[in-house]
Design an enzyme around this catalytic site. Structure first.
Site, PDB file in Angstrom:
ATOM      1  N   ASN A  63       0.853  -1.186   0.000  1.00  0.00           N
ATOM      2  CA  ASN A  63       0.000   0.000   0.000  1.00  0.00           C
ATOM      3  C   ASN A  63       0.889   1.237   0.000  1.00  0.00           C
ATOM      4  O   ASN A  63       1.486   1.585   1.022  1.00  0.00           O
ATOM      5  CB  ASN A  63      -0.893  -0.039   1.263  1.00  0.00           C
ATOM      6  CG  ASN A  63      -1.788   1.184   1.365  1.00  0.00           C
ATOM      7  OD1 ASN A  63      -1.878   1.983   0.434  1.00  0.00           O
ATOM      8  ND2 ASN A  63      -2.455   1.339   2.505  1.00  0.00           N
ATOM      9  N   LYS A  65       0.054   4.258  -0.395  1.00  0.00           N
ATOM     10  CA  LYS A  65      -0.651   5.416   0.192  1.00  0.00           C
ATOM     11  C   LYS A  65      -0.437   6.672  -0.647  1.00  0.00           C
ATOM     12  O   LYS A  65      -0.462   6.634  -1.853  1.00  0.00           O
ATOM     13  CB  LYS A  65      -0.186   5.647   1.632  1.00  0.00           C
ATOM     14  CG  LYS A  65      -0.249   4.392   2.477  1.00  0.00           C
ATOM     15  CD  LYS A  65      -0.241   4.684   3.929  1.00  0.00           C
ATOM     16  CE  LYS A  65      -0.149   3.370   4.681  1.00  0.00           C
ATOM     17  NZ  LYS A  65      -0.455   3.492   6.076  1.00  0.00           N
ATOM     18  N   HIS A 171      -9.663   0.624   4.977  1.00  0.00           N
ATOM     19  CA  HIS A 171      -8.373   0.885   5.629  1.00  0.00           C
ATOM     20  C   HIS A 171      -8.603   1.829   6.816  1.00  0.00           C
ATOM     21  O   HIS A 171      -9.443   2.714   6.754  1.00  0.00           O
ATOM     22  CB  HIS A 171      -7.398   1.502   4.629  1.00  0.00           C
ATOM     23  CG  HIS A 171      -5.997   1.547   5.147  1.00  0.00           C
ATOM     24  ND1 HIS A 171      -5.574   2.513   6.038  1.00  0.00           N
ATOM     25  CD2 HIS A 171      -4.930   0.736   4.943  1.00  0.00           C
ATOM     26  CE1 HIS A 171      -4.298   2.289   6.338  1.00  0.00           C
ATOM     27  NE2 HIS A 171      -3.892   1.216   5.687  1.00  0.00           N
ATOM     28  N   GLU A 173      -7.085   4.288   7.899  1.00  0.00           N
ATOM     29  CA  GLU A 173      -6.949   5.726   7.632  1.00  0.00           C
ATOM     30  C   GLU A 173      -8.228   6.283   7.021  1.00  0.00           C
ATOM     31  O   GLU A 173      -8.582   7.438   7.226  1.00  0.00           O
ATOM     32  CB  GLU A 173      -5.720   5.973   6.742  1.00  0.00           C
ATOM     33  CG  GLU A 173      -4.432   5.784   7.541  1.00  0.00           C
ATOM     34  CD  GLU A 173      -3.251   5.285   6.742  1.00  0.00           C
ATOM     35  OE1 GLU A 173      -3.244   5.418   5.504  1.00  0.00           O
ATOM     36  OE2 GLU A 173      -2.317   4.739   7.380  1.00  0.00           O
ATOM     37  N   GLU A 241      -5.525  -5.436  10.398  1.00  0.00           N
ATOM     38  CA  GLU A 241      -4.518  -4.405  10.605  1.00  0.00           C
ATOM     39  C   GLU A 241      -4.827  -3.646  11.892  1.00  0.00           C
ATOM     40  O   GLU A 241      -5.634  -2.698  11.877  1.00  0.00           O
ATOM     41  CB  GLU A 241      -4.531  -3.415   9.438  1.00  0.00           C
ATOM     42  CG  GLU A 241      -4.248  -4.029   8.089  1.00  0.00           C
ATOM     43  CD  GLU A 241      -3.670  -3.001   7.136  1.00  0.00           C
ATOM     44  OE1 GLU A 241      -2.514  -3.162   6.776  1.00  0.00           O
ATOM     45  OE2 GLU A 241      -4.377  -2.037   6.792  1.00  0.00           O
ATOM     46  N   GLY A 247       2.057   1.959  10.643  1.00  0.00           N
ATOM     47  CA  GLY A 247       2.963   3.099  10.481  1.00  0.00           C
ATOM     48  C   GLY A 247       3.646   3.520  11.765  1.00  0.00           C
ATOM     49  O   GLY A 247       4.232   4.599  11.828  1.00  0.00           O
ATOM     50  N   SER A 287       3.222  -2.431  10.305  1.00  0.00           N
ATOM     51  CA  SER A 287       4.672  -2.391  10.547  1.00  0.00           C
ATOM     52  C   SER A 287       5.392  -3.687  10.191  1.00  0.00           C
ATOM     53  O   SER A 287       6.380  -4.057  10.843  1.00  0.00           O
ATOM     54  CB  SER A 287       4.964  -1.987  12.004  1.00  0.00           C
ATOM     55  OG  SER A 287       4.493  -0.680  12.238  1.00  0.00           O
TER      56      SER A 287
END
Ligand code: PEP
Length: 331
Positions: A63, A65, A171, A173, A241, A247, A287
């Protein structure tokens, strides 16, 4: 954190708990999972096979991003997910994309892995034209229905037109920064699948939810919204996730990830069907990097990875793809 989730684990009869507890010796592991082994179609003696709880092929997605190089990525992430005005000094450029694509094209990737990358929309076309066909392209999001007067959105039809095979939906985010809710994400999944765009369906708990012992509740609620909208799971990969791991450099331990994957597979078994539970890939994201991927990959229910930061470095991403070898046992 581990103890909050572990105390809940006993409530679930994960698929593995129905069978005798496997020994960790190679011979016993092979015996325990032999019904799920993918045997190479060759007349020569078999050397190694992939031992997995599910029947799906190992799957690794990158990904990219909104960043196209590693430094951009971490500059953005560590500024509270861009909620503060963040100056991304040098956002992804055509040059950084070219370099990443060249590195991926030069990589040697194991055969028995589905590999996808998910570039920012504006670069999908150029990536599609220059990237090896060995790697499929995913979008990072798609509109909830047929394209039309929805300024700023990208439709499933357009994504397919430029060669996307996959889309990442749900996701964290998009859930927690953009504000997409479970139902909206479920509808997106249904629409994408109806148009034959395959879906990477993301789920995962926030740190405070894990600490409150709600990891499974949150994941199951998110699963339910997908399940309410999805009738055919053939083209769905689930990405677990944990938000606290994305991240942050704080990867879930292999045991933490495995525990949730078992619970999600068990949820699928009870709420969808045993066949779907067995055939649906459940991949881990948060991560993952070249150093920790092998230990994670060894877990029976980890069917692959969704990778953010480490997917922006071609050789490291290849190492993660090739961690499928950690799942192989001699036969
Ligand atoms: C992600 O964004 O899906 C992700 C897993 O990111 P990272 O690997 O950087 O934690």
């Amino acid at each position: 954190m581990a103890s909050a989730a572990s105390s809940l684990a006993s409530q679930f009869s994960g698929l593995r708990r129905e069978a005798a507890k496997p020994s960790f010796s190679t011979a016993h592991l092979f015996h325990a999972v032999q019904s799920q082994l993918r045997l190479p179609s060759t007349r020569r003696p078999i050397r190694s096979v992939v031992a997995m709880a599910g029947t799906g092929k190992f799957f690794v997605g990158g990904n990219w991003k909104c960043a196209c190089n590693h430094d951009d990525y971490y500059f953005g992430i560590y500024n509270d997910f861009c909620l503060k005005p963040v100056q991304i000094l040098q956002n992804g450029t055509k040059d950084s994309i070219r370099k990443l694509v060249a590195d991926l094209n030069d990589s040697k990737l194991e055969n028995d892995v589905d590999v996808i990358v998910s570039p920012p929309y504006v670069y999908i076309d150029v990536v599609k034209q220059s990237l090896t066909e060995r790697i499929e392209i995913s979008a990072q999001n798609s509109w909830v229905g047929k394209g039309g007067a929805f300024t700023g959105e990208i439709s499933v039809e357009q994504l397919k037109d430029i060669g996307c095979k996959w889309v990442i939906l749900g996701h964290s985010e998009r859930r927690h920064i953009i504000g997409e809710d479970d139902q909206f994400i479920g509808k997106k999944a249904a629409y994408a699948l109806s148009q034959n765009l395959k879906v990477i369906a993301c789920i995962g708990e926030k740190l405070e939810e894990r600490e409150a012992g709600k990891t499974f509740d949150v994941c199951f609620e998110q699963m339910k919204s997908f399940a309410d909208s999805i009738s055919n799971w053939k083209d769905v990969v689930i990405a677990y996730e944990p938000v606290w791991a994305i991240g942050t450099g704080k990867v879930a331990t292999p045991e933490q990830a495995q525990e949730v994957h078992v619970a999600v597979r068990d949820w699928l078994k009870k709420n969808v069907s045993p066949e779907v539970a067995s055939s649906t890939r459940i991949i881990y994201g948060g991560s993952v990097n070249g150093g920790n991927c092998s230990e994670l990959a060894k877990q029976e229910d980890i069917d692959g990875f969704l990778v953010g930061g480490a997917s922006l470095k071609g050789p490291e991403f290849a190492t993660i793809v090739n961690s499928v070898t950690a799942k192989k046992v001699t036969a």
